[in-house]
Design a protein around this motif. Structure first.
Motif, short mmCIF file in Angstrom:
data_model
loop_
_atom_site.label_atom_id
_atom_site.label_comp_id
_atom_site.label_asym_id
_atom_site.label_seq_id
_atom_site.Cartn_x
_atom_site.Cartn_y
_atom_site.Cartn_z
N LEU A 1 38.20 -36.16 -29.79
CA LEU A 1 37.65 -37.45 -29.39
C LEU A 1 38.77 -38.47 -29.24
O LEU A 1 39.57 -38.65 -30.17
CB LEU A 1 36.64 -37.95 -30.43
N VAL A 2 38.82 -39.15 -28.09
CA VAL A 2 39.87 -40.14 -27.85
C VAL A 2 39.21 -41.45 -27.40
O VAL A 2 38.63 -41.53 -26.31
CB VAL A 2 40.86 -39.65 -26.77
N ASP A 3 39.28 -42.45 -28.25
CA ASP A 3 38.71 -43.76 -27.94
C ASP A 3 39.34 -44.77 -28.89
O ASP A 3 39.55 -44.46 -30.06
CB ASP A 3 37.19 -43.75 -28.12
N ASP A 4 39.63 -45.97 -28.40
CA ASP A 4 40.28 -46.96 -29.26
C ASP A 4 39.29 -47.68 -30.17
O ASP A 4 39.69 -48.49 -31.00
CB ASP A 4 41.09 -47.96 -28.44
N SER B 1 48.65 -40.56 -29.00
CA SER B 1 48.18 -39.74 -30.12
C SER B 1 47.34 -38.57 -29.62
O SER B 1 47.38 -37.48 -30.19
CB SER B 1 47.34 -40.59 -31.08
N ALA B 2 46.60 -38.78 -28.53
CA ALA B 2 45.77 -37.72 -27.98
C ALA B 2 46.62 -36.53 -27.55
O ALA B 2 46.29 -35.37 -27.84
CB ALA B 2 44.97 -38.23 -26.78
N LEU B 3 47.73 -36.80 -26.89
CA LEU B 3 48.60 -35.72 -26.43
C LEU B 3 49.13 -34.92 -27.60
O LEU B 3 49.16 -33.68 -27.58
CB LEU B 3 49.76 -36.30 -25.61
N SER B 4 49.54 -35.61 -28.66
CA SER B 4 50.04 -34.93 -29.85
C SER B 4 48.97 -34.06 -30.49
O SER B 4 49.23 -32.92 -30.91
CB SER B 4 50.55 -35.98 -30.85
N LEU B 5 47.74 -34.58 -30.56
CA LEU B 5 46.65 -33.82 -31.20
C LEU B 5 46.21 -32.64 -30.35
O LEU B 5 45.77 -31.62 -30.89
CB LEU B 5 45.48 -34.75 -31.49
N VAL B 6 46.29 -32.76 -29.03
CA VAL B 6 45.98 -31.61 -28.18
C VAL B 6 46.95 -30.48 -28.45
O VAL B 6 46.56 -29.31 -28.58
CB VAL B 6 46.02 -32.01 -26.69
N ARG B 7 48.22 -30.81 -28.56
CA ARG B 7 49.22 -29.79 -28.88
C ARG B 7 48.96 -29.17 -30.26
O ARG B 7 49.14 -27.97 -30.46
CB ARG B 7 50.62 -30.40 -28.86
N GLN B 8 48.52 -29.99 -31.20
CA GLN B 8 48.33 -29.53 -32.57
C GLN B 8 47.07 -28.68 -32.73
O GLN B 8 47.10 -27.65 -33.42
CB GLN B 8 48.25 -30.74 -33.51
#
Length: 267
Positions: A63-66, A95-102
């Motif tokens: 989930l990605v939302d501010d 942060s979304a890009l980092s979490l997708v990788r993780q």
């Protein structure tokens, strides 16, 4: 597709046949509703099969939302389903890009208007990864230019934040199952002011592929195209895959956007 396939395996398939579609679409919120004047393509098969949860791992969602409250509401809706699992939350695109990788999610629910790195840029970066997830744009306004730009860079569909829980669950399942969310009327409305802004420079489509593309842009399923053109469904699947390849499109939604932008189909 078998009951033993994982969502990641499904992402590598050619566009799946959708034998029948029901109106749906839009996103997390209270009252449901599709974009005005649209016809959302959400296959009836998007729901879990009996015993499916015991046979395959749940669909992994980021989930990605501010807005923390928006993320909380979306999490509650999705995690109420046995076949869906929220693996992380991000408040901005970086942060979304980092979490997708993780976490390697299967579907990313992406807000578009965020500080720093917005959802458009984040979608573009996420889809450059190897074996990227499907991106579901979550937006307040269906006529937002950000939505069109996100579709152009490869998002597989969009939902409105005012939609109901059922629509969001079905949308996530649809994308995880290898399909795309296509709202033909809404996409046409988005594209009319920006139609014919590019040229198709890829391989030329055959006359049959042109017919298939026009049907896809109109929101027809493979079964409906087969009936319309008097073809077998497997033949239609082959033509759709060829059209996507020639247009450089990830799915039917992006193919429709490209077709309108290049004048291959009139909006």
């Amino acid at each position: 597709m078998t009951a033993h396939e994982t969502p990641a395996e499904r992402r590598t398939e050619t566009p799946a046949e959708t034998p029948a579609e029901t109106p749906g679409g839009t996103s997390a919120g209270s009252s449901a509703g599709t974009p005005e004047g649209s016809s959302a393509q959400i296959p009836r098969s998007a729901g879990p099969l009996p015993g499916a949860a015991a046979l395959r791992p749940p669909v992994r969602v980021l989930l990605v939302d501010d807005e923390p409250l928006v993320r909380q509401g979306m999490r509650m809706i999705l995690e109420a389903e046995d076949d869906l699992k929220v693996v992380g939350e991000a408040g901005d695109g970086a942060s979304a890009l980092s979490l997708v990788r993780q976490h390697s999610p299967d579907v990313v629910c992406m807000d578009v208007r965020m500080p720093e790195v917005d959802g458009l840029r984040a979608t573009e970066l996420v889809l450059r990864l190897s074996d990227p997830p499907k991106v579901l744009v979550v937006t307040t306004f269906e006529h937002d230019g950000y939505v069109l730009d996100a579709l152009l860079v490869g998002a597989s569909g969009f939902l409105l934040k005012r939609a109901g829980a059922h629509e969001m669950v079905q949308a996530v399942r649809t994308l995880a199952h290898g399909d795309s969310l296509l709202f033909p009327a809404a996409v046409r409305d988005l594209l009319r002011p920006r139609a014919r802004t590019a040229e198709h420079t890829g391989p030329a489509l055959t006359s049959r592929e042109q017919e298939v593309l026009e049907a896809v842009a109109g929101g027809a399923s493979n079964a409906e195209i087969a009936a319309q053109l008097v073809l077998g469904t497997e033949t239609v699947r082959t033509h759709v895959a060829s059209v996507l390849r020639k247009l450089g499109a990830r799915d039917r939604t992006q193919a429709t956007v490209i077709a309108y932008r290049t004048g291959l189909v009139e909006p």
